[in-house]
Design a protein around this motif. Sequence first.
Motif, PDB file in Angstrom:
ATOM      1  N   GLY A  47       0.812  -1.223   0.000  1.00  0.00           N
ATOM      2  CA  GLY A  47       0.000   0.000   0.000  1.00  0.00           C
ATOM      3  C   GLY A  47       0.835   1.258   0.000  1.00  0.00           C
ATOM      4  N   LEU A  48       1.829   1.338   0.889  1.00  0.00           N
ATOM      5  CA  LEU A  48       2.666   2.533   0.949  1.00  0.00           C
ATOM      6  C   LEU A  48       3.487   2.693  -0.321  1.00  0.00           C
ATOM      7  CD1 LEU A  48       3.918   2.515   4.666  1.00  0.00           C
ATOM      8  CD2 LEU A  48       2.094   3.897   3.636  1.00  0.00           C
ATOM      9  N   ALA A  49       3.978   1.570  -0.868  1.00  0.00           N
ATOM     10  CA  ALA A  49       4.735   1.647  -2.116  1.00  0.00           C
ATOM     11  C   ALA A  49       3.856   2.141  -3.257  1.00  0.00           C
ATOM     12  CB  ALA A  49       5.320   0.275  -2.454  1.00  0.00           C
ATOM     13  N   SER A  50       2.600   1.703  -3.288  1.00  0.00           N
ATOM     14  CA  SER A  50       1.685   2.128  -4.352  1.00  0.00           C
ATOM     15  C   SER A  50       1.363   3.610  -4.237  1.00  0.00           C
ATOM     16  CB  SER A  50       0.400   1.296  -4.295  1.00  0.00           C
ATOM     17  OG  SER A  50       0.670  -0.075  -4.513  1.00  0.00           O
ATOM     18  N   LEU A  51       1.119   4.098  -3.016  1.00  0.00           N
ATOM     19  CA  LEU A  51       0.841   5.522  -2.822  1.00  0.00           C
ATOM     20  C   LEU A  51       2.060   6.362  -3.203  1.00  0.00           C
ATOM     21  CD1 LEU A  51      -1.089   5.416   0.572  1.00  0.00           C
ATOM     22  CD2 LEU A  51      -2.016   6.152  -1.625  1.00  0.00           C
ATOM     23  N   ALA A  52       3.244   5.935  -2.774  1.00  0.00           N
ATOM     24  CA  ALA A  52       4.461   6.683  -3.102  1.00  0.00           C
ATOM     25  C   ALA A  52       4.706   6.689  -4.609  1.00  0.00           C
ATOM     26  CB  ALA A  52       5.659   6.065  -2.375  1.00  0.00           C
ATOM     27  N   ALA A  53       4.454   5.556  -5.252  1.00  0.00           N
ATOM     28  CA  ALA A  53       4.673   5.477  -6.696  1.00  0.00           C
ATOM     29  C   ALA A  53       3.675   6.341  -7.452  1.00  0.00           C
ATOM     30  CB  ALA A  53       4.565   4.030  -7.159  1.00  0.00           C
ATOM     31  N   GLY A  54       2.416   6.397  -6.957  1.00  0.00           N
ATOM     32  CA  GLY A  54       1.424   7.242  -7.598  1.00  0.00           C
ATOM     33  C   GLY A  54       1.847   8.702  -7.593  1.00  0.00           C
ATOM     34  N   TRP A  55       2.445   9.150  -6.482  1.00  0.00           N
ATOM     35  CA  TRP A  55       2.934  10.532  -6.413  1.00  0.00           C
ATOM     36  C   TRP A  55       4.199  10.696  -7.252  1.00  0.00           C
ATOM     37  CZ3 TRP A  55       7.700  12.221  -4.532  1.00  0.00           C
ATOM     38  CH2 TRP A  55       7.843  13.612  -4.455  1.00  0.00           C
ATOM     39  N   ALA A  56       5.109   9.712  -7.175  1.00  0.00           N
ATOM     40  CA  ALA A  56       6.401   9.843  -7.854  1.00  0.00           C
ATOM     41  C   ALA A  56       6.295   9.711  -9.367  1.00  0.00           C
ATOM     42  CB  ALA A  56       7.381   8.786  -7.322  1.00  0.00           C
ATOM     43  N   TYR A  57       5.147   9.249  -9.874  1.00  0.00           N
ATOM     44  CA  TYR A  57       5.034   9.066 -11.317  1.00  0.00           C
ATOM     45  C   TYR A  57       5.264  10.379 -12.059  1.00  0.00           C
ATOM     46  CZ  TYR A  57       3.378   7.309 -15.778  1.00  0.00           C
ATOM     47  OH  TYR A  57       3.298   6.939 -17.093  1.00  0.00           O
ATOM     48  N   THR A  58       4.711  11.476 -11.534  1.00  0.00           N
ATOM     49  CA  THR A  58       4.992  12.790 -12.133  1.00  0.00           C
ATOM     50  C   THR A  58       5.468  13.797 -11.096  1.00  0.00           C
ATOM     51  OG1 THR A  58       2.625  13.285 -11.943  1.00  0.00           O
ATOM     52  CG2 THR A  58       3.438  12.600 -14.107  1.00  0.00           C
ATOM     53  N   GLY A  59       5.772  13.346  -9.876  1.00  0.00           N
ATOM     54  CA  GLY A  59       6.225  14.250  -8.829  1.00  0.00           C
ATOM     55  C   GLY A  59       7.686  14.033  -8.490  1.00  0.00           C
ATOM     56  N   GLY A  60       8.217  14.936  -7.672  1.00  0.00           N
ATOM     57  CA  GLY A  60       9.596  14.811  -7.231  1.00  0.00           C
ATOM     58  C   GLY A  60      10.589  15.327  -8.245  1.00  0.00           C
ATOM     59  N   PRO A  61      11.872  15.279  -7.903  1.00  0.00           N
ATOM     60  CA  PRO A  61      12.900  15.828  -8.791  1.00  0.00           C
ATOM     61  C   PRO A  61      13.115  15.012 -10.063  1.00  0.00           C
ATOM     62  CG  PRO A  61      13.902  14.735  -6.896  1.00  0.00           C
ATOM     63  CD  PRO A  61      12.425  14.776  -6.640  1.00  0.00           C
ATOM     64  N   ARG A  62      12.755  13.727 -10.041  1.00  0.00           N
ATOM     65  CA  ARG A  62      12.963  12.860 -11.212  1.00  0.00           C
ATOM     66  C   ARG A  62      11.724  11.997 -11.420  1.00  0.00           C
ATOM     67  NH1 ARG A  62      15.496  12.799 -15.997  1.00  0.00           N
ATOM     68  NH2 ARG A  62      16.386  10.763 -16.543  1.00  0.00           N
ATOM     69  N   PRO A  63      10.656  12.569 -11.981  1.00  0.00           N
ATOM     70  CA  PRO A  63       9.404  11.823 -12.139  1.00  0.00           C
ATOM     71  C   PRO A  63       9.593  10.574 -12.998  1.00  0.00           C
ATOM     72  CG  PRO A  63       9.081  14.166 -12.562  1.00  0.00           C
ATOM     73  CD  PRO A  63      10.551  13.941 -12.487  1.00  0.00           C
ATOM     74  N   ILE A  64       8.946   9.489 -12.594  1.00  0.00           N
ATOM     75  CA  ILE A  64       9.052   8.231 -13.339  1.00  0.00           C
ATOM     76  C   ILE A  64       8.564   8.410 -14.772  1.00  0.00           C
ATOM     77  CG2 ILE A  64       8.252   5.832 -13.430  1.00  0.00           C
ATOM     78  CD1 ILE A  64       7.941   5.996 -10.359  1.00  0.00           C
ATOM     79  N   ALA A  65       7.495   9.198 -14.936  1.00  0.00           N
ATOM     80  CA  ALA A  65       6.917   9.388 -16.271  1.00  0.00           C
ATOM     81  C   ALA A  65       7.870  10.096 -17.216  1.00  0.00           C
ATOM     82  CB  ALA A  65       5.619  10.189 -16.169  1.00  0.00           C
ATOM     83  N   TYR A  66       8.917  10.719 -16.695  1.00  0.00           N
ATOM     84  CA  TYR A  66       9.865  11.448 -17.535  1.00  0.00           C
ATOM     85  C   TYR A  66      11.102  10.612 -17.844  1.00  0.00           C
ATOM     86  CZ  TYR A  66       7.231  15.765 -16.666  1.00  0.00           C
ATOM     87  OH  TYR A  66       6.257  16.720 -16.613  1.00  0.00           O
ATOM     88  N   THR A  67      11.058   9.336 -17.489  1.00  0.00           N
ATOM     89  CA  THR A  67      12.189   8.430 -17.677  1.00  0.00           C
ATOM     90  C   THR A  67      11.770   7.260 -18.580  1.00  0.00           C
ATOM     91  OG1 THR A  67      11.697   6.923 -15.838  1.00  0.00           O
ATOM     92  CG2 THR A  67      12.860   8.990 -15.309  1.00  0.00           C
ATOM     93  N   PRO A  68      12.702   6.391 -18.956  1.00  0.00           N
ATOM     94  CA  PRO A  68      12.327   5.223 -19.769  1.00  0.00           C
ATOM     95  C   PRO A  68      11.635   4.119 -18.975  1.00  0.00           C
ATOM     96  CG  PRO A  68      14.658   5.809 -20.042  1.00  0.00           C
ATOM     97  CD  PRO A  68      14.159   6.549 -18.864  1.00  0.00           C
ATOM     98  N   PHE A  69      11.346   4.353 -17.676  1.00  0.00           N
ATOM     99  CA  PHE A  69      10.848   3.283 -16.818  1.00  0.00           C
ATOM    100  C   PHE A  69       9.340   3.329 -16.590  1.00  0.00           C
ATOM    101  CE2 PHE A  69      15.232   4.287 -15.414  1.00  0.00           C
ATOM    102  CZ  PHE A  69      15.843   3.115 -15.877  1.00  0.00           C
ATOM    103  N   GLY A  70       8.623   4.147 -17.366  1.00  0.00           N
ATOM    104  CA  GLY A  70       7.178   4.241 -17.175  1.00  0.00           C
ATOM    105  C   GLY A  70       6.470   2.920 -17.392  1.00  0.00           C
ATOM    106  N   GLU A  71       6.839   2.213 -18.455  1.00  0.00           N
ATOM    107  CA  GLU A  71       6.209   0.914 -18.729  1.00  0.00           C
ATOM    108  C   GLU A  71       6.509  -0.100 -17.628  1.00  0.00           C
ATOM    109  OE1 GLU A  71       6.352   2.851 -22.787  1.00  0.00           O
ATOM    110  OE2 GLU A  71       7.604   2.804 -20.983  1.00  0.00           O
ATOM    111  N   PHE A  72       7.752  -0.111 -17.147  1.00  0.00           N
ATOM    112  CA  PHE A  72       8.100  -1.036 -16.068  1.00  0.00           C
ATOM    113  C   PHE A  72       7.331  -0.695 -14.803  1.00  0.00           C
ATOM    114  CE2 PHE A  72      10.727  -2.101 -12.355  1.00  0.00           C
ATOM    115  CZ  PHE A  72      10.799  -3.474 -12.509  1.00  0.00           C
TER     116      PHE A  72
END
Length: 341
Positions: free
Chosen positions: A167-192
């Motif tokens: 649960g905590l990992a899912s909530l953190a990932a939901g925020w980190a997808y486009t939040g923080g200094p290095r959003p996941i959505a801005y990297t090649p790891f979105g599909e993963f």
Amino acid sequence: MPMNRRQAGRRGTTDGPAVDSLAAAERPLATDDASQAAAVMQGGVMPGRGDAWWLAIRPKTLSVALVPVLVGSSLAWSQHAAVLWLPALVALLAALLIQIGTNLHNDVADFERGADGPQRLGPPRATAMGWLPATAVRRGARIAFALAFSLGVHLVHHGGWPIVVIGLASLAAGWAYTGGPRPIAYTPFGEFFVLLFFGVLAVSGSYYLQTLALAPAAVLAGAIVGLLAAAVITVNNTRDRESDARAGRQTLAVLCGPRAASCIYAGELLLPFVLLPWLAMLTGRGFWLALPFLVLPLGLRLIARFRRAAGAAYNELLAATAGLQLLFALLLAGGLLAGLP
């Protein structure tokens, strides 16, 4: 250009039910996010507040959150001949809220980073178009995450520390997808990211809530539906590759180009069918797990469409890919549950 709120008030889109109804009558009916947004813009009026929020949560993507709970719970039911409805329903609602929170956070974060500009080919975003203020959308995302966290308390009481981790990992990932200094959505790891959180972890977590145990079949089933969810992201990122490159986003589609993205998309759609016999062996469901092969012709047509797609045609392909995942999951669940007493 979007109107400001004072102009919208003079046009009568937010002055009351009667005027809202008149404005709605002037707009053509829309069947999905893209067409509804296009209808709004062609009509020259801003959507009503309810319509704006509906577009902001991106309802066409919500099935991606529903599928893992459906598959994980069905798998547990098939192996234990019983289902715990309350944990399943709470998990379903929590997954929806995390998806909604992620979409709202994405809406405002991309606007603030300048990623959603006038050249965007996808459906217009509520914050970028001025339909909703950034503070309201950000607050909406926080409320959705907070509600998901509250529901998670019940799930933790039922499932213990593994649910805390998921649960905590899912909530953190939901925020980190486009939040923080290095959003996941801005990297090649979105599909993963999608494969992991909307596939493996979500299905395994749903299975665990039913059985209080983990099983290789749950991990494999999670990978199968997660690959199809990742295909949705591949369509989205291939459509936006030019604007993403201008905004400095290094998605897989930007780095690899459209031809390689087409191969990735084909792999994401076809590999689940390759893995089905393995899942049938692990679950002992045999021939019943051939049911998802009924949608293989649709998958092949989508692969062909992806190779020809250009511009806004990706919007229809994105919705069709999400629909394929939902149909696949329904048939998979049907195969898991067929013949049970």
